[in-house]
Write a protein that holds these residues in place. Structure first.
Motif, PDB file in Angstrom:
ATOM      1  N   ALA A   1       4.339  49.378   7.877  1.00 41.94           N
ATOM      2  CA  ALA A   1       5.009  48.468   8.009  1.00 41.94           C
ATOM      3  C   ALA A   1       6.512  48.192   7.377  1.00 41.94           C
ATOM      4  CB  ALA A   1       4.666  46.628   7.930  1.00 41.94           C
ATOM      5  N   LYS A   2       6.977  48.401   6.371  1.00 45.11           N
ATOM      6  CA  LYS A   2       7.843  48.516   5.622  1.00 45.11           C
ATOM      7  C   LYS A   2       8.866  49.600   6.862  1.00 45.11           C
ATOM      8  CE  LYS A   2       7.489  46.692   1.303  1.00 45.11           C
ATOM      9  NZ  LYS A   2       6.775  47.178   0.441  1.00 45.11           N
ATOM     10  N   ASN A   3       8.458  51.205   6.802  1.00 47.37           N
ATOM     11  CA  ASN A   3       8.828  52.172   7.658  1.00 47.37           C
ATOM     12  C   ASN A   3       9.330  52.063   9.040  1.00 47.37           C
ATOM     13  OD1 ASN A   3       8.134  53.803   5.343  1.00 47.37           O
ATOM     14  ND2 ASN A   3       6.328  54.687   5.937  1.00 47.37           N
ATOM     15  N   GLN A   4       8.084  51.251   9.944  1.00 44.65           N
ATOM     16  CA  GLN A   4       8.210  50.851  10.548  1.00 44.65           C
ATOM     17  C   GLN A   4       9.635  50.094  11.271  1.00 44.65           C
ATOM     18  OE1 GLN A   4       7.010  51.732  13.800  1.00 44.65           O
ATOM     19  NE2 GLN A   4       8.330  50.601  14.832  1.00 44.65           N
ATOM     20  N   LEU A   5      10.237  49.513   9.882  1.00 45.97           N
ATOM     21  CA  LEU A   5      11.213  47.988  10.201  1.00 45.97           C
ATOM     22  C   LEU A   5      12.090  49.021   9.503  1.00 45.97           C
ATOM     23  CD1 LEU A   5      11.201  45.229  10.516  1.00 45.97           C
ATOM     24  CD2 LEU A   5      12.044  45.044   8.064  1.00 45.97           C
ATOM     25  N   ALA A   6      12.505  50.368   8.804  1.00 45.59           N
ATOM     26  CA  ALA A   6      13.186  50.273   8.520  1.00 45.59           C
ATOM     27  C   ALA A   6      13.845  51.852   9.560  1.00 45.59           C
ATOM     28  CB  ALA A   6      13.255  51.855   7.223  1.00 45.59           C
TER      29      ALA A   6
ATOM     30  N   THR B   1       7.621  45.705  22.556  1.00 41.59           N
ATOM     31  CA  THR B   1       6.686  44.182  22.527  1.00 41.59           C
ATOM     32  C   THR B   1       5.454  44.395  23.321  1.00 41.59           C
ATOM     33  OG1 THR B   1       7.184  41.440  21.548  1.00 41.59           O
ATOM     34  CG2 THR B   1       7.880  42.316  23.862  1.00 41.59           C
ATOM     35  N   ALA B   2       5.842  44.451  24.337  1.00 45.24           N
ATOM     36  CA  ALA B   2       4.790  44.652  25.290  1.00 45.24           C
ATOM     37  C   ALA B   2       3.481  45.274  24.981  1.00 45.24           C
ATOM     38  CB  ALA B   2       5.306  45.128  27.007  1.00 45.24           C
ATOM     39  N   ILE B   3       3.858  46.735  24.016  1.00 45.60           N
ATOM     40  CA  ILE B   3       3.064  48.250  23.602  1.00 45.60           C
ATOM     41  C   ILE B   3       2.488  47.173  22.494  1.00 45.60           C
ATOM     42  CG2 ILE B   3       2.698  50.058  22.643  1.00 45.60           C
ATOM     43  CD1 ILE B   3       5.401  50.955  24.513  1.00 45.60           C
ATOM     44  N   GLU B   4       2.804  46.780  21.264  1.00 46.43           N
ATOM     45  CA  GLU B   4       2.484  46.237  20.473  1.00 46.43           C
ATOM     46  C   GLU B   4       1.521  44.550  20.767  1.00 46.43           C
ATOM     47  OE1 GLU B   4       3.507  44.520  16.458  1.00 46.43           O
ATOM     48  OE2 GLU B   4       4.967  43.754  18.489  1.00 46.43           O
ATOM     49  N   ALA B   5       1.743  44.201  21.669  1.00 50.49           N
ATOM     50  CA  ALA B   5       0.913  43.018  22.468  1.00 50.49           C
ATOM     51  C   ALA B   5      -0.092  43.305  23.238  1.00 50.49           C
ATOM     52  CB  ALA B   5       1.786  41.759  23.209  1.00 50.49           C
TER      53      ALA B   5
ATOM     54  N   ALA C   1      -2.223  36.332  17.762  1.00 48.72           N
ATOM     55  CA  ALA C   1      -1.778  37.706  17.603  1.00 48.72           C
ATOM     56  C   ALA C   1      -0.849  37.937  16.568  1.00 48.72           C
ATOM     57  CB  ALA C   1      -1.479  37.812  18.828  1.00 48.72           C
ATOM     58  N   LEU C   2       0.508  36.803  17.354  1.00 51.50           N
ATOM     59  CA  LEU C   2       1.542  36.967  15.826  1.00 51.50           C
ATOM     60  C   LEU C   2       0.948  37.185  14.401  1.00 51.50           C
ATOM     61  CD1 LEU C   2       3.235  33.446  16.998  1.00 51.50           C
ATOM     62  CD2 LEU C   2       4.264  36.063  17.521  1.00 51.50           C
ATOM     63  N   GLU C   3       0.263  36.479  13.832  1.00 55.69           N
ATOM     64  CA  GLU C   3       0.188  36.716  12.263  1.00 55.69           C
ATOM     65  C   GLU C   3       0.038  38.786  12.497  1.00 55.69           C
ATOM     66  OE1 GLU C   3      -3.330  34.566  11.451  1.00 55.69           O
ATOM     67  OE2 GLU C   3      -1.774  32.735  11.406  1.00 55.69           O
ATOM     68  N   LEU C   4      -0.435  39.583  13.691  1.00 54.44           N
ATOM     69  CA  LEU C   4      -0.907  40.507  13.093  1.00 54.44           C
ATOM     70  C   LEU C   4       0.187  41.745  13.600  1.00 54.44           C
ATOM     71  CD1 LEU C   4      -4.850  40.804  14.445  1.00 54.44           C
ATOM     72  CD2 LEU C   4      -3.751  40.911  11.567  1.00 54.44           C
ATOM     73  N   ARG C   5       1.362  41.472  13.515  1.00 55.71           N
ATOM     74  CA  ARG C   5       2.310  41.837  14.263  1.00 55.71           C
ATOM     75  C   ARG C   5       2.880  42.585  12.595  1.00 55.71           C
ATOM     76  NH1 ARG C   5       6.772  39.451  17.015  1.00 55.71           N
ATOM     77  NH2 ARG C   5       7.421  41.798  17.542  1.00 55.71           N
ATOM     78  N   PHE C   6       3.656  43.858  13.497  1.00 53.53           N
ATOM     79  CA  PHE C   6       3.974  44.707  12.037  1.00 53.53           C
ATOM     80  C   PHE C   6       5.151  44.065  11.166  1.00 53.53           C
ATOM     81  CE2 PHE C   6       7.308  46.242  14.274  1.00 53.53           C
ATOM     82  CZ  PHE C   6       8.288  46.222  13.143  1.00 53.53           C
ATOM     83  N   ASN C   7       6.395  42.952  11.319  1.00 52.73           N
ATOM     84  CA  ASN C   7       6.608  42.545  10.980  1.00 52.73           C
ATOM     85  C   ASN C   7       6.128  41.411  10.118  1.00 52.73           C
ATOM     86  OD1 ASN C   7       7.130  40.823  13.330  1.00 52.73           O
ATOM     87  ND2 ASN C   7       8.845  41.460  12.924  1.00 52.73           N
ATOM     88  N   SER C   8       4.857  40.782  10.987  1.00 54.42           N
ATOM     89  CA  SER C   8       4.803  39.714  10.482  1.00 54.42           C
ATOM     90  C   SER C   8       3.998  40.266   8.457  1.00 54.42           C
ATOM     91  CB  SER C   8       3.389  39.400  10.764  1.00 54.42           C
ATOM     92  OG  SER C   8       3.875  38.369  11.865  1.00 54.42           O
ATOM     93  N   ARG C   9       3.768  41.457   7.824  1.00 57.88           N
ATOM     94  CA  ARG C   9       3.130  42.254   7.116  1.00 57.88           C
ATOM     95  C   ARG C   9       4.694  41.330   5.919  1.00 57.88           C
ATOM     96  NH1 ARG C   9      -1.319  41.439   5.571  1.00 57.88           N
ATOM     97  NH2 ARG C   9      -0.759  43.102   4.030  1.00 57.88           N
TER      98      ARG C   9
END
Length: 178
Positions: A22-27, A57-61, A82-90
């Motif tokens: 998740a950190k890598n994705q955000l980076a 966001t559509a792909i992730e959802a 679903a919001l709880e499982l988004r990458f940035n929710s980690r």
């Protein structure tokens, strides 16, 4: 990484790996944005950020919806899950509360804004991007849900949160195919 490799790790190690992913994705999201921002300015970077989030966001959802086995219109409970499982929710401290036909989602501590403040590069004016990100995410989860920004930089109305989003379930909306 093969499944065999993953099976070697403990649950705690896999959670740590998930957090690192998740950190890598955000980076990655941050470094491409800052590259455009440095070369072409904030307006151009925001334009490309909006374009990227419309698609991402559509792909992730869709992937989260499939993972959770959610039906076509799972309502606010489905959106909350679903919001709880988004990458940035980690990475972000957030909360979500359902009140009647509304879900109030608060990002209490945003890792992006914290990093930008630490680097002294000014806050990310993310309201317009968030409208695509959160609104698009909700529509894929349940096309009856609309999204409204309550507070987000540069229009902060809630000083206790980085951003606040209100999702409303419009049960009278005719079903559409997403």
């Amino acid at each position: 990484m093969s499944d065999t490799m993953l099976e070697k790790f403990s649950k705690e190690e896999l959670i740590r790996l998930l957090n690192d992913y998740a950190k890598n994705q955000l980076a990655l999201d941050g470094v491409w944005f800052q590259s455009i921002e440095r070369k072409y300015g904030m307006d151009e970077a925001i334009f490309h950020d909006e374009e990227a989030w419309k698609i991402y966001t559509a792909i992730e959802a869709r992937r989260i919806k499939t993972f959770l086995g959610l039906p076509d219109n799972p309502g606010l409970e489905g959106l909350k899950a679903a919001l709880e499982l988004r990458f940035n929710s980690r990475l972000n401290k957030d909360s979500a509360e359902i009140i009647g036909n509304r879900l109030i989602y608060k990002n209490l501590e945003c890792r992006v804004q914290t990093a930008r403040k630490r680097k002294g590069i000014g806050f990310h004016p993310c309201k317009s991007v968030g409208e695509f990100e959160y609104g698009g995410f909700a529509k894929v989860i349940d096309n009856r849900i609309s999204c409204r920004c309550v507070s987000c930089y540069p229009d902060i109305t809630d000083p206790n949160a980085s951003c606040v989003w209100e999702f409303t379930l419009n049960e009278n909306t005719a079903e559409e195919t997403t």
